[in-house]
Design a protein around this motif. Structure first.
Motif, short mmCIF file in Angstrom:
data_model
loop_
_atom_site.label_atom_id
_atom_site.label_comp_id
_atom_site.label_asym_id
_atom_site.label_seq_id
_atom_site.Cartn_x
_atom_site.Cartn_y
_atom_site.Cartn_z
N LEU A 163 0.83 -1.21 0.00
CA LEU A 163 0.00 0.00 0.00
C LEU A 163 0.86 1.26 0.00
CD1 LEU A 163 -2.91 -0.82 2.47
CD2 LEU A 163 -3.12 -0.18 0.06
N ALA A 164 1.89 1.27 0.83
CA ALA A 164 2.77 2.45 0.90
C ALA A 164 3.44 2.71 -0.45
CB ALA A 164 3.81 2.26 2.00
N LEU A 165 3.91 1.65 -1.09
CA LEU A 165 4.53 1.81 -2.40
C LEU A 165 3.52 2.32 -3.42
CD1 LEU A 165 6.74 -1.40 -2.53
CD2 LEU A 165 7.55 0.97 -2.43
N CYS A 166 2.33 1.75 -3.40
CA CYS A 166 1.29 2.15 -4.35
C CYS A 166 0.91 3.62 -4.14
CB CYS A 166 0.08 1.25 -4.20
SG CYS A 166 -1.23 1.57 -5.40
N ILE A 167 0.71 4.01 -2.91
CA ILE A 167 0.35 5.40 -2.61
C ILE A 167 1.45 6.36 -3.07
CG2 ILE A 167 0.00 7.03 -0.69
CD1 ILE A 167 -1.55 4.72 0.72
N ALA A 168 2.71 5.93 -2.93
CA ALA A 168 3.84 6.76 -3.35
C ALA A 168 4.05 6.73 -4.86
CB ALA A 168 5.11 6.30 -2.64
N GLY A 169 3.25 5.96 -5.58
CA GLY A 169 3.39 5.88 -7.02
C GLY A 169 4.53 4.98 -7.47
N GLU A 170 5.03 4.17 -6.56
CA GLU A 170 6.13 3.26 -6.87
C GLU A 170 5.58 1.91 -7.33
OE1 GLU A 170 9.42 4.04 -6.61
OE2 GLU A 170 8.86 6.09 -6.06
N PRO A 171 6.40 1.14 -8.05
CA PRO A 171 5.97 -0.21 -8.41
C PRO A 171 5.85 -1.08 -7.15
CG PRO A 171 8.07 0.35 -9.46
CD PRO A 171 7.69 1.49 -8.59
N PHE A 172 4.89 -2.00 -7.16
CA PHE A 172 4.69 -2.88 -6.01
C PHE A 172 4.32 -4.26 -6.52
CE2 PHE A 172 0.53 -1.26 -7.03
CZ PHE A 172 -0.30 -2.36 -6.87
N SER A 173 4.42 -5.22 -5.63
CA SER A 173 4.09 -6.60 -5.96
C SER A 173 3.21 -7.17 -4.85
CB SER A 173 5.36 -7.43 -6.09
OG SER A 173 5.05 -8.80 -6.20
N VAL A 174 2.35 -8.10 -5.23
CA VAL A 174 1.52 -8.79 -4.23
C VAL A 174 2.09 -10.17 -3.92
CG1 VAL A 174 -0.59 -7.52 -4.81
CG2 VAL A 174 -0.07 -9.66 -5.99
N ASP A 175 3.28 -10.48 -4.43
CA ASP A 175 3.87 -11.80 -4.24
C ASP A 175 4.08 -12.13 -2.76
OD1 ASP A 175 3.87 -12.08 -6.96
OD2 ASP A 175 6.02 -11.73 -7.20
N ALA A 176 4.62 -11.21 -1.98
CA ALA A 176 4.86 -11.47 -0.55
C ALA A 176 3.54 -11.65 0.19
CB ALA A 176 5.68 -10.34 0.07
N ILE A 177 2.54 -10.86 -0.19
CA ILE A 177 1.22 -10.98 0.44
C ILE A 177 0.65 -12.37 0.18
CG2 ILE A 177 -1.15 -10.11 0.48
CD1 ILE A 177 0.03 -7.41 -0.59
N ARG A 185 -4.55 -1.33 -5.33
CA ARG A 185 -4.83 0.01 -5.88
C ARG A 185 -6.12 0.60 -5.29
NH1 ARG A 185 -3.63 -2.85 -10.52
NH2 ARG A 185 -1.47 -2.60 -11.16
N GLU A 186 -7.16 -0.23 -5.16
CA GLU A 186 -8.43 0.23 -4.60
C GLU A 186 -8.26 0.64 -3.14
OE1 GLU A 186 -11.21 -2.95 -5.24
OE2 GLU A 186 -11.05 -2.75 -7.43
N ALA A 187 -7.51 -0.14 -2.37
CA ALA A 187 -7.28 0.19 -0.96
C ALA A 187 -6.44 1.46 -0.85
CB ALA A 187 -6.58 -0.97 -0.26
N ALA A 188 -5.47 1.63 -1.74
CA ALA A 188 -4.65 2.84 -1.72
C ALA A 188 -5.50 4.06 -2.05
CB ALA A 188 -3.50 2.70 -2.73
N ALA A 189 -6.39 3.93 -3.00
CA ALA A 189 -7.28 5.05 -3.35
C ALA A 189 -8.18 5.43 -2.18
CB ALA A 189 -8.14 4.69 -4.57
N ARG A 190 -8.67 4.43 -1.46
CA ARG A 190 -9.51 4.72 -0.27
C ARG A 190 -8.69 5.42 0.81
NH1 ARG A 190 -11.43 -0.45 -1.40
NH2 ARG A 190 -10.18 -1.35 0.27
N LYS A 191 -7.45 4.99 0.99
CA LYS A 191 -6.60 5.62 2.00
C LYS A 191 -6.28 7.07 1.63
CE LYS A 191 -4.06 2.53 4.86
NZ LYS A 191 -2.75 2.26 5.41
N LYS A 192 -6.10 7.32 0.35
CA LYS A 192 -5.81 8.68 -0.10
C LYS A 192 -6.96 9.63 0.18
CE LYS A 192 -2.58 7.68 -3.87
NZ LYS A 192 -2.38 7.74 -5.33
N LEU A 193 -8.18 9.11 0.14
CA LEU A 193 -9.37 9.93 0.37
C LEU A 193 -9.57 10.31 1.84
CD1 LEU A 193 -11.94 8.21 -2.01
CD2 LEU A 193 -10.72 10.37 -2.37
#
Length: 87
Positions: free
Chosen positions: A36-50, A78-86
């Protein structure tokens, strides 16, 4: 083994199972927060570890009383990051 010892053994086994579940779930939550932090910062992220943690949780759940978890997609992050941004 008497009834008291059997109940005590069973309770200890369940307690150990749930303790391990909590460890795995905390690992998964940390991976989610990182993505989430990477996504919010506009950085590439992966869900592999999750999803690796999710897989360990779901395999662990087959052997006891703990719940399972759903696998996470990049869109879910991405959806969770968008909700956090709001907020």
């Amino acid at each position: 083994m008497n009834v008291h010892e059997a109940i005590t053994t069973h309770t200890r086994k369940q307690n150990a199972h749930l303790k391990r579940f909590l460890e795995l779930d905390n690992e998964r939550e940390a991976a989610i927060e990182e993505a989430l932090a990477l996504c919010i910062a506009g950085e590439p992220f992966s869900v592999d570890a999750i999803n690796a943690a999710t897989d360990r949780i779901n395999r662990h759940a087959r052997n006891g009383i703990s719940p399972t978890r759903v696998y996470v997609t990049p869109d879910m992050v991405r959806e969770a990051a968008a909700r956090k941004k709001l907020k």
